[in-house]
Design an enzyme around this catalytic site. Sequence first.
Site, mmCIF file in Angstrom:
data_model
loop_
_atom_site.group_PDB
_atom_site.id
_atom_site.type_symbol
_atom_site.label_atom_id
_atom_site.label_comp_id
_atom_site.label_asym_id
_atom_site.label_seq_id
_atom_site.Cartn_x
_atom_site.Cartn_y
_atom_site.Cartn_z
ATOM 1 N N CYS A 159 -2.635 -0.277 9.295
ATOM 2 C CA CYS A 159 -1.749 -1.456 9.289
ATOM 3 C C CYS A 159 -0.344 -1.504 9.985
ATOM 4 O O CYS A 159 0.267 -0.056 9.882
ATOM 5 C CB CYS A 159 -1.255 -1.887 7.935
ATOM 6 S SG CYS A 159 -2.721 -2.279 6.800
ATOM 7 N N CYS A 196 -0.845 5.797 6.846
ATOM 8 C CA CYS A 196 -2.152 5.249 7.544
ATOM 9 C C CYS A 196 -1.675 4.601 8.616
ATOM 10 O O CYS A 196 -0.726 3.793 8.597
ATOM 11 C CB CYS A 196 -2.696 4.555 6.345
ATOM 12 S SG CYS A 196 -4.192 3.497 7.150
ATOM 13 N N CYS A 237 0.846 -1.375 0.078
ATOM 14 C CA CYS A 237 -0.015 -0.018 0.131
ATOM 15 C C CYS A 237 0.835 1.096 0.193
ATOM 16 O O CYS A 237 1.707 1.354 0.828
ATOM 17 C CB CYS A 237 -1.027 0.193 1.227
ATOM 18 S SG CYS A 237 -1.895 1.500 1.354
ATOM 19 N N GLN A 250 -17.020 -11.321 12.344
ATOM 20 C CA GLN A 250 -15.693 -11.327 12.207
ATOM 21 C C GLN A 250 -15.293 -10.873 10.771
ATOM 22 O O GLN A 250 -16.079 -11.140 9.657
ATOM 23 C CB GLN A 250 -15.337 -12.895 12.218
ATOM 24 C CG GLN A 250 -15.050 -13.573 13.582
ATOM 25 C CD GLN A 250 -14.055 -13.066 14.508
ATOM 26 O OE1 GLN A 250 -13.187 -12.526 14.156
ATOM 27 N NE2 GLN A 250 -14.176 -13.431 15.750
ATOM 28 N N CYS A 263 -8.130 0.192 -0.234
ATOM 29 C CA CYS A 263 -7.497 -0.127 0.889
ATOM 30 C C CYS A 263 -7.103 -1.666 0.483
ATOM 31 O O CYS A 263 -8.065 -2.339 0.124
ATOM 32 C CB CYS A 263 -8.182 -0.188 1.928
ATOM 33 S SG CYS A 263 -7.537 -1.165 3.402
ATOM 34 N N CYS A 312 -9.118 -11.589 21.133
ATOM 35 C CA CYS A 312 -8.632 -10.889 20.157
ATOM 36 C C CYS A 312 -7.245 -10.155 20.596
ATOM 37 O O CYS A 312 -6.829 -9.483 19.762
ATOM 38 C CB CYS A 312 -9.410 -10.333 19.082
ATOM 39 S SG CYS A 312 -10.210 -8.902 20.209
ATOM 40 N N ASP A 370 -16.874 -15.191 23.924
ATOM 41 C CA ASP A 370 -15.673 -14.193 23.140
ATOM 42 C C ASP A 370 -15.937 -12.937 23.485
ATOM 43 O O ASP A 370 -16.722 -12.344 23.014
ATOM 44 C CB ASP A 370 -16.323 -14.700 21.520
ATOM 45 C CG ASP A 370 -15.457 -14.010 20.598
ATOM 46 O OD1 ASP A 370 -14.663 -13.182 21.055
ATOM 47 O OD2 ASP A 370 -16.071 -14.032 19.379
ATOM 48 N N TYR A 378 -21.472 -13.842 25.462
ATOM 49 C CA TYR A 378 -21.005 -12.715 24.501
ATOM 50 C C TYR A 378 -21.313 -13.464 23.026
ATOM 51 O O TYR A 378 -20.667 -13.468 22.069
ATOM 52 C CB TYR A 378 -19.692 -12.173 24.445
ATOM 53 C CG TYR A 378 -19.164 -12.047 25.697
ATOM 54 C CD1 TYR A 378 -19.209 -10.568 26.168
ATOM 55 C CD2 TYR A 378 -18.599 -12.914 26.636
ATOM 56 C CE1 TYR A 378 -18.714 -10.376 27.470
ATOM 57 C CE2 TYR A 378 -18.049 -12.473 27.814
ATOM 58 C CZ TYR A 378 -18.124 -11.161 28.329
ATOM 59 O OH TYR A 378 -17.677 -10.892 29.454
ATOM 60 N N GLU A 387 -26.137 -12.221 25.542
ATOM 61 C CA GLU A 387 -25.587 -11.086 24.777
ATOM 62 C C GLU A 387 -26.022 -9.682 24.909
ATOM 63 O O GLU A 387 -27.457 -9.760 25.194
ATOM 64 C CB GLU A 387 -25.903 -11.420 23.133
ATOM 65 C CG GLU A 387 -25.702 -10.432 22.207
ATOM 66 C CD GLU A 387 -24.254 -9.862 22.242
ATOM 67 O OE1 GLU A 387 -24.053 -8.423 22.251
ATOM 68 O OE2 GLU A 387 -23.295 -10.472 22.039
#
Length: 415
Positions: A92, A89, A77, A244, A166, A368, A341, A273, A297
């Site tokens: 990333c 940017c 990029c 996701q 992108c 994550c 999660d 969750y 949830e």
Amino acid sequence: MTEKPDWTGRRLEVEVGPVAHGGHCVARYEGRVVFVRHALPGETVTVEVTEDNGGGFCRADAVEVREAAPGRVIPPCPLADAALGTDRCGGCDFQHADGETQRELKAAVVTEQLQRIAGLDWPVRVQELPGGLLRWRTRARLAVDRKGNAGFRPSRSHRVIPVADCPITVKGAVEELAERRWRPGAELTVAADGEGELHVTAVDRKPQRRGRQQGVARQVAGSGVAHETVRGRRFDVGAQGFWQVHKAAPETFTEVVARFAAAPPGGVAWDLYGGVGLFAADLAEQVGPTGSVLLVESSRGAVEDAVSNLRDQPQVAFRAGTVERVLEDEDLQAPDVVVLDPPRKGAGRQVVEAIAAREPARVVHVACDPAALARDVSLYAENGYRMVDLEAFDAFPMTHHVECVAVLEHTPNNA
């Protein structure tokens, strides 16, 4: 009184040390720590200091590579080019590294966090998801500058860098937004679903009294309901709801979670969750019609979608509310297995202790954020659970983010 240093804007030549959590590497200069973005361990680089609050560390971007590491590549990029300096940017972190090097860096971070926070010496291998390093992202958020151009923000900045495309986002998604002019200050959400429909939502910010801003959302393109298919089952999810972002992640994670959960026929499973029912669908198949699954949830919209998505699974019950509040209900049937999660910050002590108090045989924990995972693993250990397996996935190529699925088992009397 000693005056605190301020190196902001100063250029330094440093030798780059190990990778750290957050998308940067650690270097040292004149006794201070320098957190360097866009560098690799072992390199010698010139950096420009971007942030310095005068403490024991400062932040910097690599602007010139004097001695490159073997894994360095030319970023695909143009907005990741070192020549842009602070105008790069911020989306990333690792475009300057090849795929194998990216995964090694992420594995090192997960390993270090587990060792430092949870006291576990656990070698980690980060697995590649199908599809490669580019065009994997199906959902993105963009900001709008003062001229009405859509773009992304630099790291740790509120500025907006206009974009034409992108390369990590699916083809057509960002280009669609870049071709238009938007209301200055707006925030845009784009989602490309599994059927090829593009959903675009704009939130226009209107000034209110006392300087506050109120968002007014409007659907610009698409129906606003994304349609996805995972393991043969169709899921409807609000285009702004949680799903996701990697095209291959839902299929992969569902398979891994189901394999780790192994809920017994006729048993009880919790899906905390639980979103729109992605994991609950497989848990329902495992426990069968004589078992039960509880999906919890906090988003009422997601719960409504989950009820619709799993209408053929009467063994699934749904509770709308925070996990902390729902687990206060002492009448909940004790689970054989718990899947959770949690958000990026992790589950936390209250949730972990509430789960452990019901003594499920197994907990499948999706995370994550490596630091949050390590904190939660440590809390599980305090409550009689040990980690027995872990799989990590490069679900966010080119960024520092990594997804982990950990399995924890009950050890009676802390054996």
